[in-house]
Design an enzyme around this catalytic site. Sequence first.
Site, mmCIF file in Angstrom:
data_model
loop_
_atom_site.group_PDB
_atom_site.id
_atom_site.type_symbol
_atom_site.label_atom_id
_atom_site.label_comp_id
_atom_site.label_asym_id
_atom_site.label_seq_id
_atom_site.Cartn_x
_atom_site.Cartn_y
_atom_site.Cartn_z
ATOM 1 N N ASP A 97 -7.189 -6.255 3.652
ATOM 2 C CA ASP A 97 -6.577 -4.927 3.718
ATOM 3 C C ASP A 97 -6.598 -4.375 5.140
ATOM 4 O O ASP A 97 -7.662 -4.084 5.679
ATOM 5 C CB ASP A 97 -7.342 -3.987 2.767
ATOM 6 C CG ASP A 97 -6.659 -2.637 2.617
ATOM 7 O OD1 ASP A 97 -5.520 -2.480 3.096
ATOM 8 O OD2 ASP A 97 -7.284 -1.744 2.008
ATOM 9 N N ASP A 104 -4.624 3.875 -2.055
ATOM 10 C CA ASP A 104 -5.747 4.250 -1.188
ATOM 11 C C ASP A 104 -6.172 5.692 -1.422
ATOM 12 O O ASP A 104 -5.407 6.614 -1.165
ATOM 13 C CB ASP A 104 -5.329 4.106 0.282
ATOM 14 C CG ASP A 104 -5.180 2.661 0.699
ATOM 15 O OD1 ASP A 104 -6.121 1.880 0.462
ATOM 16 O OD2 ASP A 104 -4.117 2.308 1.257
ATOM 17 N N HIS A 160 -1.135 -1.148 -4.360
ATOM 18 C CA HIS A 160 -2.420 -0.821 -3.747
ATOM 19 C C HIS A 160 -2.438 0.690 -3.476
ATOM 20 O O HIS A 160 -1.542 1.227 -2.822
ATOM 21 C CB HIS A 160 -2.601 -1.607 -2.446
ATOM 22 C CG HIS A 160 -3.939 -1.423 -1.811
ATOM 23 N ND1 HIS A 160 -5.068 -2.105 -2.223
ATOM 24 C CD2 HIS A 160 -4.344 -0.621 -0.794
ATOM 25 C CE1 HIS A 160 -6.103 -1.742 -1.486
ATOM 26 N NE2 HIS A 160 -5.696 -0.835 -0.610
ATOM 27 N N MET A 213 -12.039 5.045 -0.950
ATOM 28 C CA MET A 213 -12.763 5.262 0.308
ATOM 29 C C MET A 213 -13.389 6.637 0.212
ATOM 30 O O MET A 213 -12.990 7.593 0.881
ATOM 31 C CB MET A 213 -11.784 5.153 1.489
ATOM 32 C CG MET A 213 -11.382 3.709 1.765
ATOM 33 S SD MET A 213 -9.853 3.583 2.702
ATOM 34 C CE MET A 213 -8.688 3.626 1.348
ATOM 35 N N GLY A 238 0.926 -2.346 4.040
ATOM 36 C CA GLY A 238 1.464 -0.987 3.972
ATOM 37 C C GLY A 238 2.639 -0.820 4.901
ATOM 38 O O GLY A 238 3.801 -0.997 4.519
ATOM 39 N N MET A 280 -8.749 8.543 -0.212
ATOM 40 C CA MET A 280 -9.649 8.899 0.901
ATOM 41 C C MET A 280 -10.114 10.339 0.751
ATOM 42 O O MET A 280 -9.312 11.211 0.417
ATOM 43 C CB MET A 280 -8.899 8.772 2.229
ATOM 44 C CG MET A 280 -8.265 7.414 2.453
ATOM 45 S SD MET A 280 -7.353 7.408 3.992
ATOM 46 C CE MET A 280 -6.638 5.765 3.940
ATOM 47 N N SER A 300 0.843 -1.199 0.000
ATOM 48 C CA SER A 300 0.000 0.000 0.000
ATOM 49 C C SER A 300 0.877 1.248 0.000
ATOM 50 O O SER A 300 1.631 1.500 0.942
ATOM 51 C CB SER A 300 -0.904 0.013 1.235
ATOM 52 O OG SER A 300 -1.538 1.267 1.299
ATOM 53 N N GLY A 346 -9.230 4.227 6.769
ATOM 54 C CA GLY A 346 -8.916 5.631 7.026
ATOM 55 C C GLY A 346 -7.442 5.856 7.348
ATOM 56 O O GLY A 346 -6.912 6.924 7.076
ATOM 57 N N MET A 392 -12.004 -5.481 4.722
ATOM 58 C CA MET A 392 -11.221 -4.569 5.556
ATOM 59 C C MET A 392 -10.969 -5.244 6.902
ATOM 60 O O MET A 392 -11.920 -5.622 7.604
ATOM 61 C CB MET A 392 -11.978 -3.247 5.777
ATOM 62 C CG MET A 392 -12.143 -2.386 4.538
ATOM 63 S SD MET A 392 -10.608 -2.034 3.661
ATOM 64 C CE MET A 392 -9.626 -1.228 4.936
ATOM 65 N N HIS A 427 -8.217 1.562 -4.389
ATOM 66 C CA HIS A 427 -9.214 1.361 -3.332
ATOM 67 C C HIS A 427 -9.826 2.724 -2.997
ATOM 68 O O HIS A 427 -9.172 3.565 -2.392
ATOM 69 C CB HIS A 427 -8.495 0.748 -2.112
ATOM 70 C CG HIS A 427 -9.353 0.574 -0.905
ATOM 71 N ND1 HIS A 427 -8.817 0.324 0.341
ATOM 72 C CD2 HIS A 427 -10.704 0.578 -0.735
ATOM 73 C CE1 HIS A 427 -9.794 0.190 1.227
ATOM 74 N NE2 HIS A 427 -10.948 0.355 0.602
#
Length: 221
Positions: free
Chosen positions: A176, A36, A34, A69, A198, A38, A9, A143, A138, A67
């Site tokens: 994840d 993320d 990966h 979010m 990550g 957010m 990540s 977050g 998850m 991914h």
Amino acid sequence: MRKKIIAPSILAADFANLQRDIEMVNDSQAEWFHIDVMDGVFVPNISFGMPVIKAIAKHASKPLDIHLMIVDPDRYIQTFADLGGAILTVHYEACTHLHRTLQAIKDTGMKAGVALNPHTPVSVLEAIISDIDLVCLMSVNPGFGGQKFIPHTYEKVKQLKSLIASNQAHAQIEIDGGVTNLNTAELSAAGADVLVAGSFVFNSKDPKETIVNLLELTEKA
Ligand code: DX5
Ligand code: ZN
């Protein structure tokens, strides 16, 4: 057994040395990046957006597993396809018309993923499992990186595996959050196909070696 996939990540990378960290992943045994995203609304944190993903895509030589979010992800499906996404994962909890969203993702040529928060049961996917390419369980509340793995995830992996089998569906199972050398073997044995890692990778002394170690643990499963 099919070879498992490690997806580092990028949230845990050193953003001031992003190219160096991307090249580390390019040279490693990891198969995916990966990424993320957010929005500060769906989750209580903001990560990075399109310009940073564009910079990552420029150097990455492996598939981008994005991914989201974010609320209302439909607004940006085409944008993430244009940025070079290979897999686009939306949250079940953020989609009112999940079936439509998944079709829209697939129409761009990307694979369609669905993520479930820790409190969301696997059973909510019963009517749609055959339309999903990847389910992201998850194993922390989304977050933030660096959180502690939630052990109930093992049970959810088994439930998901049996849901996929009973529908003769093809979805890959991704885990994840909080993945380390302490849970990788058990997650793989339970049926996980993709492990996102990550902080365990990027905070280690030798990230490439850490990736090899994780892969070896999946083989011990
Ligand atoms: C959490 C993110 C994860 C996170 C994983 O909201 O979706 O992908 O980066 O980080 P670690 O492996 O540090 O838990
Ligand atoms: Zn993630």
